[in-house]
Enzyme design. Structure first.
Site, PDB file in Angstrom:
ATOM      1  N   ASN A  66     -10.189  -0.391  -0.668  1.00 35.35           N
ATOM      2  CA  ASN A  66      -8.732  -0.293  -0.601  1.00 35.35           C
ATOM      3  C   ASN A  66      -8.144  -0.866  -1.890  1.00 35.35           C
ATOM      4  O   ASN A  66      -8.134  -2.074  -2.089  1.00 35.35           O
ATOM      5  CB  ASN A  66      -8.218  -1.056   0.618  1.00 35.35           C
ATOM      6  CG  ASN A  66      -6.708  -0.961   0.778  1.00 35.35           C
ATOM      7  OD1 ASN A  66      -6.001  -0.440  -0.079  1.00 35.35           O
ATOM      8  ND2 ASN A  66      -6.200  -1.470   1.893  1.00 35.35           N
ATOM      9  N   HIS A  86      -3.711   7.133   2.616  1.00 35.58           N
ATOM     10  CA  HIS A  86      -4.030   5.818   2.058  1.00 35.58           C
ATOM     11  C   HIS A  86      -5.448   5.445   2.478  1.00 35.58           C
ATOM     12  O   HIS A  86      -5.836   5.590   3.638  1.00 35.58           O
ATOM     13  CB  HIS A  86      -3.029   4.787   2.575  1.00 35.58           C
ATOM     14  CG  HIS A  86      -3.388   3.376   2.243  1.00 35.58           C
ATOM     15  ND1 HIS A  86      -3.724   2.977   0.967  1.00 35.58           N
ATOM     16  CD2 HIS A  86      -3.484   2.269   3.026  1.00 35.58           C
ATOM     17  CE1 HIS A  86      -3.997   1.687   0.979  1.00 35.58           C
ATOM     18  NE2 HIS A  86      -3.869   1.229   2.210  1.00 35.58           N
ATOM     19  N   CYS A 103       0.802  -1.217   0.000  1.00 33.08           N
ATOM     20  CA  CYS A 103       0.000   0.000   0.000  1.00 33.08           C
ATOM     21  C   CYS A 103       0.844   1.280   0.000  1.00 33.08           C
ATOM     22  O   CYS A 103       0.331   2.356  -0.300  1.00 33.08           O
ATOM     23  CB  CYS A 103      -0.935   0.015   1.207  1.00 33.08           C
ATOM     24  SG  CYS A 103      -2.123  -1.347   1.208  1.00 33.08           S
TER      25      CYS A 103
END
Length: 347
Positions: free
Chosen positions: A283, A253, A113
């Site tokens: 996500n 994020h 990520c």
């Protein structure tokens, strides 16, 4: 010399996986998913016909077309992804081919990520060295390819997508500032895919035990993410001599809305300044930051301070300050198309 973002692009698959569909497969409810994650739906790539290279190439082409960028002038492509087309060869090679970046060399970067942020730092250093003038940085992931849709702890979180930015050299002072990047390998087993690599090659046993799917210790990762992102943001602001009051936007994020809220509280920066699109995409791992930049590009003004922060598997995390530069002019056709889409969404 600094490296400034001068164009952005994005792409998400057309197929939508909403909470209702997930709740019909695993033991949960639409309301529980949204309350715990902030996610209402996520985009899912076609299983057979859309690889990560396809998602990334579409994001690159979106950028090239919308900002009239000559693909032959792009010198480097850095692709951040945790879900490459193949373990070998590099997926960046396919993206260069599919998007027409025929004069660029491509390379993959995997920091989960945090991949896009790490790639952004790498590209910025390459431009600041004076050796390169135009670098494409792409974050793309097809998380549906490694998610077990019978595992409630992970299947509610992830989606597919890609975002791209063009970095160019500038002497204006705008662009990427100093960054804080970190890794902690002791957290590896809390968020990883156990099999399929050189440590545990794919086998009948690994497939039977579903080790080719993502595994996560959710509560532990949640706690570490809040701590790490909050700390990295504070350090990045101090490193760049920027007070929290001078931050115009935070682009975090998009892992979980509760994590984003907790980081906002820890930094004492209002959620009104925090960009969030997790409700639509979930996500998307390496793609969350560039998709946010793409979605909210019209809100960012030249000279504004944007605080970017990430946390992911590895553990990998970081934060950077970006002074938004002057964007390339968008094509008239693109602007008309975007206005039409906005009207249709409101009607």
């Amino acid at each position: 010399m600094k490296a400034a973002i001068t164009a952005v692009g994005g792409f998400v698959p057309s197929s939508i996986l909403n909470n209702k569909t997930i709740s019909e497969r695993v033991e949960t409810t639409e309301e529980w998913i949204e309350k715990r994650t902030g996610i209402k739906e996520r985009r899912i790539a076609d299983r057979e016909n859309q690889a990560v290279s396809d998602l990334a190439a579409e994001a690159v082409k979106n950028l090239l077309e919308n900002y009239k960028v000559n693909p032959l002038e792009v010198e480097v492509l850095i692709l951040a992804t945790a879900t490459p087309d193949h373990i070998l060869t590099p997926t960046a090679s396919k993206v260069c081919e599919k998007s027409g970046l025929l004069n660029a060399f491509g390379q993959d970067l995997n920091a989960a990520c945090s991949g896009f942020l790490f790639a952004l730092e790498t590209a910025s250093a390459m431009i600041e060295s004076g050796r390169y003038q135009k670098i494409m940085v792409v974050g793309a992931d097809k998380m549906s390819s490694i998610v077990d849709y019978d595992d409630r702890t992970t299947c509610i979180l992830f989606g597919d997508g890609a975002g791209a930015v063009l970095l160019e050299n500038t002497e204006s002072g705008y662009g990427l500032q100093k960054s804080v990047l970190r890794t902690d390998g002791t957290g590896t087993s809390s968020l990883f895919v156990p099999a399929g690599g050189s440590a545990v090659p794919a086998s009948m046993s690994s497939i039977l035990h579903r080790q080719h799917y993502l595994k996560q210790d959710g509560s532990f990762v949640f706690k570490k993410a809040v701590e790490a992102m909050s700390s990295a943001c504070a350090q990045a602001l101090e490193l760049n001599s920027i007070d929290k009051e001078e931050v115009d936007w935070v682009v975090p994020h998009q892992a979980n809305l509760r994590i984003i809220n907790a980081v906002s509280n820890a930094l004492d920066i209002s959620m009104e300044k925090v960009k969030v699109n997790i409700e639509r995409y979930g996500n998307t791992t390496s793609a969350t930051i560039p998709l946010c930049l793409w979605d909210f590009k019209d809100d960012f003004k030249t000279g504004q301070n944007i605080l970017i922060t990430t946390f992911g598997a590895g553990f990998s995390w970081g934060a950077t300050c970006l002074k938004w530069g002057t964007m390339r002019e968008r094509s008239i056709v693109t602007q008309k198309s975007e206005k039409t889409e906005a009207i249709e969404c409101l009607s």
